[in-house]
Design a protein around this motif. Structure first.
Motif, PDB file in Angstrom:
ATOM      1  N   ALA A  66       0.921  -1.187   0.175  1.00  0.00           N
ATOM      2  CA  ALA A  66      -0.156   0.079  -0.013  1.00  0.00           C
ATOM      3  C   ALA A  66       0.895   1.343   0.078  1.00  0.00           C
ATOM      4  N   GLY A  67       2.056   1.144   0.439  1.00  0.00           N
ATOM      5  CA  GLY A  67       3.030   2.466   0.615  1.00  0.00           C
ATOM      6  C   GLY A  67       3.493   2.843  -0.740  1.00  0.00           C
ATOM      7  N   ILE A  68       3.409   1.943  -1.828  1.00  0.00           N
ATOM      8  CA  ILE A  68       3.835   2.338  -2.999  1.00  0.00           C
ATOM      9  C   ILE A  68       2.630   3.456  -3.552  1.00  0.00           C
ATOM     10  N   SER A  69       1.236   3.251  -3.232  1.00  0.00           N
ATOM     11  CA  SER A  69       0.186   4.074  -3.645  1.00  0.00           C
ATOM     12  C   SER A  69      -0.154   5.215  -2.730  1.00  0.00           C
ATOM     13  N   ALA A  70       0.489   5.256  -1.558  1.00  0.00           N
ATOM     14  CA  ALA A  70       0.046   6.102  -0.597  1.00  0.00           C
ATOM     15  C   ALA A  70       0.063   7.638  -1.106  1.00  0.00           C
ATOM     16  N   GLU A  71       1.265   7.736  -2.212  1.00  0.00           N
ATOM     17  CA  GLU A  71       1.362   9.387  -2.691  1.00  0.00           C
ATOM     18  C   GLU A  71       0.468   9.449  -3.653  1.00  0.00           C
ATOM     19  N   SER A  72      -0.384   8.539  -4.181  1.00  0.00           N
ATOM     20  CA  SER A  72      -1.471   8.486  -5.223  1.00  0.00           C
ATOM     21  C   SER A  72      -2.804   8.764  -4.621  1.00  0.00           C
ATOM     22  N   GLY A  73      -2.639   9.061  -3.202  1.00  0.00           N
ATOM     23  CA  GLY A  73      -3.915   9.379  -2.360  1.00  0.00           C
ATOM     24  C   GLY A  73      -4.652   7.904  -2.020  1.00  0.00           C
ATOM     25  N   LEU A  74      -3.888   6.981  -2.341  1.00  0.00           N
ATOM     26  CA  LEU A  74      -5.007   5.660  -1.561  1.00  0.00           C
ATOM     27  C   LEU A  74      -4.452   5.294  -0.123  1.00  0.00           C
ATOM     28  N   GLY A  75      -5.348   4.895   0.513  1.00  0.00           N
ATOM     29  CA  GLY A  75      -4.911   4.709   2.003  1.00  0.00           C
ATOM     30  C   GLY A  75      -4.138   3.532   2.296  1.00  0.00           C
ATOM     31  N   THR A  76      -3.315   3.844   3.246  1.00  0.00           N
ATOM     32  CA  THR A  76      -2.493   2.425   3.475  1.00  0.00           C
ATOM     33  C   THR A  76      -3.540   1.643   4.845  1.00  0.00           C
ATOM     34  N   PHE A  77      -2.875   0.395   5.183  1.00  0.00           N
ATOM     35  CA  PHE A  77      -3.790  -0.309   6.071  1.00  0.00           C
ATOM     36  C   PHE A  77      -3.407  -0.033   7.824  1.00  0.00           C
ATOM     37  N   ARG A  78      -1.826   0.276   7.915  1.00  0.00           N
ATOM     38  CA  ARG A  78      -1.550   0.363   9.345  1.00  0.00           C
ATOM     39  C   ARG A  78      -0.878   1.390   9.786  1.00  0.00           C
ATOM     40  N   ASP A  79      -0.713   2.273   8.700  1.00  0.00           N
ATOM     41  CA  ASP A  79      -0.226   3.504   9.152  1.00  0.00           C
ATOM     42  C   ASP A  79      -1.327   4.306  10.118  1.00  0.00           C
ATOM     43  N   ALA A  80      -0.867   5.537  10.814  1.00  0.00           N
ATOM     44  CA  ALA A  80      -1.753   6.251  11.389  1.00  0.00           C
ATOM     45  C   ALA A  80      -3.112   6.532  10.517  1.00  0.00           C
ATOM     46  N   GLY A  81      -4.247   6.346  11.100  1.00  0.00           N
ATOM     47  CA  GLY A  81      -5.369   6.703  10.243  1.00  0.00           C
ATOM     48  C   GLY A  81      -5.637   5.731   9.119  1.00  0.00           C
ATOM     49  N   GLY A  82      -4.922   4.656   9.134  1.00  0.00           N
ATOM     50  CA  GLY A  82      -5.166   3.785   8.027  1.00  0.00           C
ATOM     51  C   GLY A  82      -6.228   3.077   7.967  1.00  0.00           C
ATOM     52  N   LEU A  83      -6.790   2.283   7.115  1.00  0.00           N
ATOM     53  CA  LEU A  83      -7.832   1.782   6.623  1.00  0.00           C
ATOM     54  C   LEU A  83      -8.597   0.840   8.147  1.00  0.00           C
ATOM     55  N   TRP A  84      -7.419  -0.041   8.449  1.00  0.00           N
ATOM     56  CA  TRP A  84      -7.874  -1.012   9.561  1.00  0.00           C
ATOM     57  C   TRP A  84      -8.120   0.036  10.866  1.00  0.00           C
ATOM     58  N   GLN A  85      -7.940   1.043  10.772  1.00  0.00           N
ATOM     59  CA  GLN A  85      -8.228   1.947  12.279  1.00  0.00           C
ATOM     60  C   GLN A  85      -9.605   2.373  11.898  1.00  0.00           C
ATOM     61  N   ARG A  86      -9.962   2.290  10.557  1.00  0.00           N
ATOM     62  CA  ARG A  86     -11.208   3.132  10.491  1.00  0.00           C
ATOM     63  C   ARG A  86     -12.541   1.804  10.189  1.00  0.00           C
ATOM     64  N   TYR A  87     -12.163   0.913   9.600  1.00  0.00           N
ATOM     65  CA  TYR A  87     -13.068  -0.103   9.515  1.00  0.00           C
ATOM     66  C   TYR A  87     -12.695  -1.429  10.152  1.00  0.00           C
ATOM     67  N   PRO A  88     -13.467  -2.184  11.060  1.00  0.00           N
ATOM     68  CA  PRO A  88     -12.893  -3.440  11.433  1.00  0.00           C
ATOM     69  C   PRO A  88     -12.574  -4.493  10.524  1.00  0.00           C
ATOM     70  N   LEU A  89     -11.383  -5.006  10.204  1.00  0.00           N
ATOM     71  CA  LEU A  89     -11.001  -5.701   9.023  1.00  0.00           C
ATOM     72  C   LEU A  89     -12.019  -7.065   9.165  1.00  0.00           C
ATOM     73  N   GLU A  90     -12.413  -7.416  10.312  1.00  0.00           N
ATOM     74  CA  GLU A  90     -13.037  -8.687  10.305  1.00  0.00           C
ATOM     75  C   GLU A  90     -14.405  -8.621   9.834  1.00  0.00           C
ATOM     76  N   ASP A  91     -14.752  -7.132   9.591  1.00  0.00           N
ATOM     77  CA  ASP A  91     -16.200  -7.142   9.091  1.00  0.00           C
ATOM     78  C   ASP A  91     -16.094  -6.573   7.541  1.00  0.00           C
ATOM     79  N   VAL A  92     -14.972  -6.394   7.159  1.00  0.00           N
ATOM     80  CA  VAL A  92     -14.881  -5.807   5.546  1.00  0.00           C
ATOM     81  C   VAL A  92     -13.948  -6.780   4.893  1.00  0.00           C
ATOM     82  N   ALA A  93     -13.044  -7.517   5.472  1.00  0.00           N
ATOM     83  CA  ALA A  93     -12.020  -8.295   4.844  1.00  0.00           C
ATOM     84  C   ALA A  93     -11.858  -9.707   5.082  1.00  0.00           C
ATOM     85  N   THR A  94     -13.099 -10.185   5.409  1.00  0.00           N
ATOM     86  CA  THR A  94     -13.104 -11.895   5.675  1.00  0.00           C
ATOM     87  C   THR A  94     -14.357 -12.448   4.982  1.00  0.00           C
TER      88      THR A  94
END
Ligand code: APR
Length: 229
Positions: A10-38
């Motif tokens: 995800a870090g290679i696409s971060a500067e294209s504006g796409l969120g990473t998962f585990r950085d501060a404010g990352g996707l897994w801090q905003r959505y519980p991964l067990e609800d949206v990625a299982t």
């Protein structure tokens, strides 16, 4: 011809504006991964899963490749070595930058999959639990992405490429998700030189011969320029 295998996260696409998962404010801090990625989360609440991926699909469609994606496309186009990009990303920014030899081990946002019959097709901009599968007609369509607990795509091809590689690089990945987290060890054991290019040291940094710290849009073009000089 030398073989180069490049793992991207995800870090290679971060500067294209796409969120990473585990950085501060990352996707897994905003959505519980067990609800949206299982698979269990999908069966429990398909509407929430489609909402999550519809938002990411719209974002990815509006994103543009950054200098890191473009540099990797230049490396492949120079044809000095056989370049394989193994990406954990589900966006299409490598292809948009011109890379052709890309393996999406975690699937692609732009593809849809039928949970009932396995049919795959080009995903519409927005998917919903009511969509019928073009193959079997069942309303069990899902994004064609690999969720936790599912098998990544192309593992045999990836392992063969790692064993035959002279050079392995990992770009913009935290090294926390297997099997990708183990690729540097595999490549190293087979004699490859291994380089990590990342904003900060990752969980897998100890497995690499070389570490180049910085934003991908800066360190990747510099690294490719060195390889091509
Ligand atoms: N340039 C370079 N590296 C960056 C940048 C940047 N501009 N911004 C962030 N990074 C680095 C972070 O330091 C971190 O090490 O990118 C990494 C992103 O890590 P994650 O968010 O964990 O993303 P990734 O490693 O791709 O996750 C792997 O986990 O959730 C699953 O399927 C999902 O494919 C994903 C997998």
């Amino acid at each position: 011809m030398e073989k180069i295998v490049i793992l991207t996260g995800a870090g290679i696409s971060a500067e294209s504006g796409l969120g990473t998962f585990r950085d501060a404010g990352g996707l897994w801090q905003r959505y519980p991964l067990e609800d949206v990625a299982t698979p269990e989360g999908f069966v429990r609440n398909p509407a929430l899963v489609h909402e999550f991926y519809n938002a990411r699909r719209a974002q990815a469609a509006a994103a543009r490749p950054n200098p890191a994606h473009l540099a990797l496309a230049r490396l492949e186009a120079a044809r000095r070595a056989e370049v394989l990009i193994v990406t954990q990303n589900v966006d299409a920014l490598h292809e948009a930058a011109g890379s052709r030899n890309v393996l999406h081990m975690h699937g692609q946002l732009a593809r849809a999959l039928c949970h009932a019959c396995g049919w795959r097709w080009e995903a519409p901009a927005a998917m919903s639990p009511r969509d019928a599968c073009p193959g079997c007609g069942e309303a069990m369509t899902r994004p064609d992405v690999v969720w936790f607990g599912e098998i990544p795509h192309g593992m045999e091809r990836i392992e063969a490429a790692l064993v035959g590689a002279g050079l392995f690089a990992a770009i913009g990945t935290s090294g926390q998700v297997w099997p990708a987290a183990g690729f540097a060890q595999l490549a190293s054991a087979a004699g490859a030189h291994t380089v990590e290019l990342n904003l900060e040291p990752s969980a897998a940094s100890a497995d690499f011969d070389e570490f180049r710290q910085g934003r991908a849009s800066e360190v990747v073009p510099a690294w490719v320029a060195e390889l091509l000089d």
